[in-house]
Every structure is written in structure tokens, then in C-alpha cells.
Write a protein that holds these residues in place. Structure first.
Motif, PDB file in Angstrom:
ATOM      1  N   ARG A   1       0.842  -1.194   0.000  1.00 29.32           N
ATOM      2  CA  ARG A   1       0.000   0.000   0.000  1.00 29.32           C
ATOM      3  C   ARG A   1       0.875   1.241   0.000  1.00 29.32           C
ATOM      4  NH1 ARG A   1      -2.958  -2.995  -1.615  1.00 29.32           N
ATOM      5  NH2 ARG A   1      -4.958  -3.745  -0.850  1.00 29.32           N
TER       6      ARG A   1
ATOM      7  N   ASN B   1       3.762 -11.276  -3.904  1.00 24.56           N
ATOM      8  CA  ASN B   1       3.659 -11.206  -5.363  1.00 24.56           C
ATOM      9  C   ASN B   1       5.012 -10.862  -5.985  1.00 24.56           C
ATOM     10  OD1 ASN B   1       0.595 -11.351  -6.063  1.00 24.56           O
ATOM     11  ND2 ASN B   1       0.735  -9.995  -4.284  1.00 24.56           N
TER      12      ASN B   1
ATOM     13  N   ASP C   1      -0.699 -17.066  -9.934  1.00 25.60           N
ATOM     14  CA  ASP C   1      -1.715 -16.067  -9.600  1.00 25.60           C
ATOM     15  C   ASP C   1      -2.608 -15.790 -10.812  1.00 25.60           C
ATOM     16  OD1 ASP C   1      -3.009 -14.201  -8.071  1.00 25.60           O
ATOM     17  OD2 ASP C   1      -1.324 -12.803  -7.930  1.00 25.60           O
TER      18      ASP C   1
ATOM     19  N   GLU D   1     -16.643 -13.089  -2.750  1.00 19.89           N
ATOM     20  CA  GLU D   1     -17.395 -12.009  -2.097  1.00 19.89           C
ATOM     21  C   GLU D   1     -18.719 -12.462  -1.492  1.00 19.89           C
ATOM     22  OE1 GLU D   1     -17.786  -8.700  -4.779  1.00 19.89           O
ATOM     23  OE2 GLU D   1     -15.627  -8.273  -4.754  1.00 19.89           O
TER      24      GLU D   1
ATOM     25  N   TYR E   1     -13.313 -10.617   0.108  1.00 21.84           N
ATOM     26  CA  TYR E   1     -13.989  -9.714   1.040  1.00 21.84           C
ATOM     27  C   TYR E   1     -15.015 -10.447   1.903  1.00 21.84           C
ATOM     28  CZ  TYR E   1     -11.995  -5.977  -1.876  1.00 21.84           C
ATOM     29  OH  TYR E   1     -11.151  -5.147  -2.562  1.00 21.84           O
TER      30      TYR E   1
HETATM   31  P1  C2E Z   1      -3.478  -9.828  -6.959  1.00 23.80           P
HETATM   32  O1  C2E Z   1      -2.149 -10.389  -6.565  1.00 23.80           O
HETATM   33  O2  C2E Z   1      -4.357 -10.706  -7.791  1.00 23.80           O
HETATM   34  O3  C2E Z   1      -4.150  -9.421  -5.590  1.00 23.80           O
HETATM   35  C1  C2E Z   1      -5.526  -9.526  -5.315  1.00 23.80           C
HETATM   36  C2  C2E Z   1      -6.205  -8.184  -5.432  1.00 23.80           C
HETATM   37  O4  C2E Z   1      -7.622  -8.383  -5.308  1.00 23.80           O
HETATM   38  C3  C2E Z   1      -5.835  -7.206  -4.329  1.00 23.80           C
HETATM   39  O5  C2E Z   1      -5.914  -5.883  -4.886  1.00 23.80           O
HETATM   40  C4  C2E Z   1      -6.957  -7.393  -3.319  1.00 23.80           C
HETATM   41  O6  C2E Z   1      -7.145  -6.295  -2.471  1.00 23.80           O
HETATM   42  C5  C2E Z   1      -8.127  -7.603  -4.252  1.00 23.80           C
HETATM   43  N1  C2E Z   1      -9.215  -8.354  -3.621  1.00 23.80           N
HETATM   44  C6  C2E Z   1      -9.133  -9.314  -2.663  1.00 23.80           C
HETATM   45  N2  C2E Z   1     -10.326  -9.815  -2.357  1.00 23.80           N
HETATM   46  C7  C2E Z   1     -11.219  -9.172  -3.132  1.00 23.80           C
HETATM   47  C8  C2E Z   1     -12.651  -9.260  -3.287  1.00 23.80           C
HETATM   48  O7  C2E Z   1     -13.337 -10.054  -2.634  1.00 23.80           O
HETATM   49  N3  C2E Z   1     -13.226  -8.435  -4.191  1.00 23.80           N
HETATM   50  C9  C2E Z   1     -12.498  -7.562  -4.946  1.00 23.80           C
HETATM   51  N4  C2E Z   1     -13.141  -6.764  -5.806  1.00 23.80           N
HETATM   52  N5  C2E Z   1     -11.139  -7.448  -4.834  1.00 23.80           N
HETATM   53  C10 C2E Z   1     -10.524  -8.251  -3.949  1.00 23.80           C
HETATM   54  P2  C2E Z   1      -4.731  -4.849  -4.703  1.00 23.80           P
HETATM   55  O8  C2E Z   1      -4.164  -4.956  -3.336  1.00 23.80           O
HETATM   56  O9  C2E Z   1      -5.262  -3.543  -5.174  1.00 23.80           O
HETATM   57  O10 C2E Z   1      -3.627  -5.376  -5.704  1.00 23.80           O
HETATM   58  C11 C2E Z   1      -3.844  -5.392  -7.078  1.00 23.80           C
HETATM   59  C12 C2E Z   1      -2.708  -6.082  -7.792  1.00 23.80           C
HETATM   60  O11 C2E Z   1      -1.487  -5.344  -7.607  1.00 23.80           O
HETATM   61  C13 C2E Z   1      -2.403  -7.473  -7.221  1.00 23.80           C
HETATM   62  O12 C2E Z   1      -3.271  -8.418  -7.748  1.00 23.80           O
HETATM   63  C14 C2E Z   1      -0.972  -7.651  -7.656  1.00 23.80           C
HETATM   64  O13 C2E Z   1      -0.901  -8.058  -8.999  1.00 23.80           O
HETATM   65  C15 C2E Z   1      -0.410  -6.238  -7.548  1.00 23.80           C
HETATM   66  N6  C2E Z   1       0.294  -6.103  -6.260  1.00 23.80           N
HETATM   67  C16 C2E Z   1      -0.189  -5.781  -5.040  1.00 23.80           C
HETATM   68  N7  C2E Z   1       0.797  -5.784  -4.112  1.00 23.80           N
HETATM   69  C17 C2E Z   1       1.937  -6.138  -4.763  1.00 23.80           C
HETATM   70  C18 C2E Z   1       3.311  -6.332  -4.355  1.00 23.80           C
HETATM   71  O14 C2E Z   1       3.694  -6.210  -3.192  1.00 23.80           O
HETATM   72  N8  C2E Z   1       4.202  -6.678  -5.343  1.00 23.80           N
HETATM   73  C19 C2E Z   1       3.816  -6.863  -6.649  1.00 23.80           C
HETATM   74  N9  C2E Z   1       4.744  -7.205  -7.528  1.00 23.80           N
HETATM   75  N10 C2E Z   1       2.552  -6.699  -7.058  1.00 23.80           N
HETATM   76  C20 C2E Z   1       1.610  -6.347  -6.127  1.00 23.80           C
END
Ligand code: C2E
Ligand code: MG
Ligand code: MG
Ligand code: MG
Length: 279
Positions: A62, A117, A179, A239, A258
Motif C-alpha cells: 500500500r 507477489n 496467480d 465475495e 472480502y
Molecule cells: P493480486 O495479486 O491478484 O491481488 C488480489 C487483489 O484483489 C488485491 O488488490 C486485493 O485487495 C483484491 N481483492 C481481494 N479480495 C477481493 C474481493 O473479494 N473483491 C475484490 N473486488 N477485490 C478483492 P490490490 O491490493 O489492489 O492489488 C492489485 C494487484 O497489484 C495485485 O493483484 C498484484 O498483482 C499487484 N500487487 C499488489 N501488491 C503487490 C506487491 O507487493 N508486489 C507486486 N509485484 N505486485 C503487487
């Protein structure tokens, strides 16, 4: 007259291009600063069984920027990949996640996996395994408590290179998850060749699983493929209770979404941990 108008429009476009370029530059340097000055933080989203047993957490980065507010990783991760900051960013997340997992381990939760990730660009670095090992050593975390989430795209491109890095990581004892499965183009035949432990079904399939449409058929096929390769299946983005019921009936082992919890700051994740039934 037409000429003047054309010129004006041209000016208008360069203006807006400049604005976009300038904002990008500002975002770029703010991200650089955030990474250097500990301006990022990590949240943890639980992965649970059908009865609420806790298997682990996915670490998600974040960024709450002073100038830009809270910026989505969907926006700044691609930026970090382009401007070369992704290595530093990943190292930051890895350190925090492994330290957190080591703390939970010391508190008697030795079975939990923390998932980090890993971006495709990083995967091409030859010292990824060495980096991961050094972070594990520094945190005093056994490799079986760490899971790395990679995307299908990584298995394409330089297949030999990907295979070599994965084998190195696997030999260390960390878990490997694919993933967002189902969104890429990877050949199913490839899956068999790679030392993978876990398959995460993409949210786009999970989302439609309670509608009784073709998403269920696709998810059923993914789960049965995964199980025939001895992989565990995680459903991401769950969800609703009816999605959970369908996915559970299809045989998914772990659920994340969620319905159970949003990504939580460390202390709240610890509270979730204490409340969960033993896995
Ligand atoms: P991801 O790895 O597929 O992570 C899952 C995303 O889905 C996360 O969004 C999470 O908050 C969201 N999510 C989880 N449960 C639900 C749900 O029930 N409903 C919905 N609508 N969304 C849900 P986030 O945190 O915004 O991350 C988005 C993407 O950004 C991640 O997809 C990942 O590809 C990347 N990312 C996040 N953190 C990191 C990191 O530390 N390093 C790298 N390389 N990529 C990251
Ligand atoms: Mg992920
Ligand atoms: Mg995912
Ligand atoms: Mg996803």
C-alpha cells in the motif's frame, strides 16, 4: 481559419501531453522517495478454508502518498516495473512479510504461509533466489512459511530461464503459486513442466460462479486440471456465500476475498489470526 484551428488543437494536445508526462514524473519521484523513506506499508489478506481455518495471508503493498493520496498498486506496480524500482519495492514487501510471518511463528502459528507477489521483470533477474534466501535468513523464517505468487505470463517468454529460477526457488523449499490463473495464455502442458504447488483461480471466474453460467464450467475444468497435477486450488476475490458454496463444491481448498476479510494492517491481521479456528 482552418489552419489556425489546427494549430490551436495541436497546442492543446501538447499541453495535455505535458500535463500527463509531468504528473507521471512527479508520481515517479514520489514513489522513489516512498520506497527510500519507508513510505510504503504492507497489508495482509487471509486465505481460509471452507470452515474458516486460517492457512495464511497474501501480503499486498500500500502507498499513501502526501501528494497523490492513496495510490492503487494496479497503478504504481506497472510504474515501478518501468522505472526500475520494482526490485527495491519487492525487497521491501518481502522483508516486511517475512518478518511478520516470523513473528506469528514465534507466537505459535508455525503453519501459516505468507504469500508475496513477484513481478515478471524481477523473475528474469538471475539473483532472485539469492535475494529471497537472504531475506529468509535475515528474518529467521523457514522457507515453507513463504509462498511466491507469480503470473502465467512469466512461464511464457524465456521458458528455460523461468524453469531454472523456479527450480532454484523450489529447491530452497518455498511454495510457488500461479496467480490470476485463467487470464493468461499459458499452455496447460507447461503447467506440468513447472514445479508449482498452488493455483489461484482468477477473480473474474470466481465472480460469476454463483450465476450458474459458463464460468462454473471453466472453474470446474481448472480445479480438476489442478488436482490432476496435485496442485492446491485457491479461489481469489470470493465475495458472496453462494460463490463460496459453489467453489467449495467444486473442490477448491482455500478461499480469499472480502467475504472473509479485506487486506488488513498487521495488528488487525493478528486479531483475525487469534479468532480463527485451528487449521
Ligand atoms: P493480486 O495479486 O491478484 O491481488 C488480489 C487483489 O484483489 C488485491 O488488490 C486485493 O485487495 C483484491 N481483492 C481481494 N479480495 C477481493 C474481493 O473479494 N473483491 C475484490 N473486488 N477485490 C478483492 P490490490 O491490493 O489492489 O492489488 C492489485 C494487484 O497489484 C495485485 O493483484 C498484484 O498483482 C499487484 N500487487 C499488489 N501488491 C503487490 C506487491 O507487493 N508486489 C507486486 N509485484 N505486485 C503487487
Ligand atoms: Mg496475488
Ligand atoms: Mg491474484
Ligand atoms: Mg487478481
Amino acid at each position: 481559419h482552418a489552419k489556425t484551428l489546427g494549430k490551436g488543437q495541436f497546442q492543446f494536445y501538447t499541453e495535455s501531453l505535458n500535463v500527463a508526462a509531468r504528473e507521471r514524473l512527479a508520481l515517479d519521484s514520489a514513489l522513489r522517495q516512498a520506497i527510500e523513506q519507508d513510505g510504503l506499508h504492507v497489508v495482509y489478506q487471509p486465505k481460509v478454508g471452507a470452515h474458516g481455518q486460517l492457512y495464511g495471508f497474501e501480503a499486498l503493498v500500500r502507498w499513501d502518498s502526501e501528494a497523490f493520496g492513496s495510490v492503487s498498486p494496479a497503478r504504481f506496480i506497472p510504474l515501478a516495473e518501468e522505472n526500475g524500482l520494482i526490485g527495491h519495492l519487492t525487497w521491501f514487501v518481502l522483508r516486511h512479510a517475512c518478518h511478520q510471518a516470523a513473528t506469528w511463528r514465534a507466537q505459535g502459528h508455525g503453519h501459516l504461509r505468507v504469500a508475496v507477489n513477484i513481478s515478471p521483470s524481477l523473475f528474469r533477474e538471475k539473483d532472485l533466489a539469492a535475494l529471497v534466501q537472504s531475506v529468509l535468513d535475515a528474518a529467521g523464517l523457514p522457507p515453507e512459511n513463504l509462498e511466491l505468487e507469480i503470473t502465467e505470463g512469466m512461464l511464457m517468454g524465456d521458458v528455460q530461464r523461468a524453469l531454472a529460477v523456479l527450480k532454484e526457488l523450489k529447491a530452497m523449499g518455498v511454495f510457488i503459486a500461479i496467480d490470476d490463473f485463467g487470464t493468461g495464455y499459458s499452455s496447460l502442458a507447461y503447467l506440468k513442466r513447472f514445479p508449482i504447488d498452488i493455483l489461484k483461480v482468477d477473480r473474474s471466474f470466481v465472480m460469476e460462479c454463483d450465476l450458474g453460467n459458463e464460468a462454473v464450467a471453466i472453474t470446474r475444468a481448472i480445479v480438476s486440471l489442478a488436482h490432476s497435477l496435485n496442485l492446491r486450488v485457491v479461489a481469489e476475490g470470493v465475495e458472496t456465500a453462494s460463490q463460496l458454496a459453489v467453489l467449495n463444491a467444486l473442490g477448491c481448498e482455500e478461499f480469499q476475498g472480502y467475504l472473509f476479510a479485506k487486506p488488513l494492517p498487521g495488528p488487525e491481521a493478528a486479531a483475525f489470526l487469534d479468532a480463527a479456528p485451528a487449521a
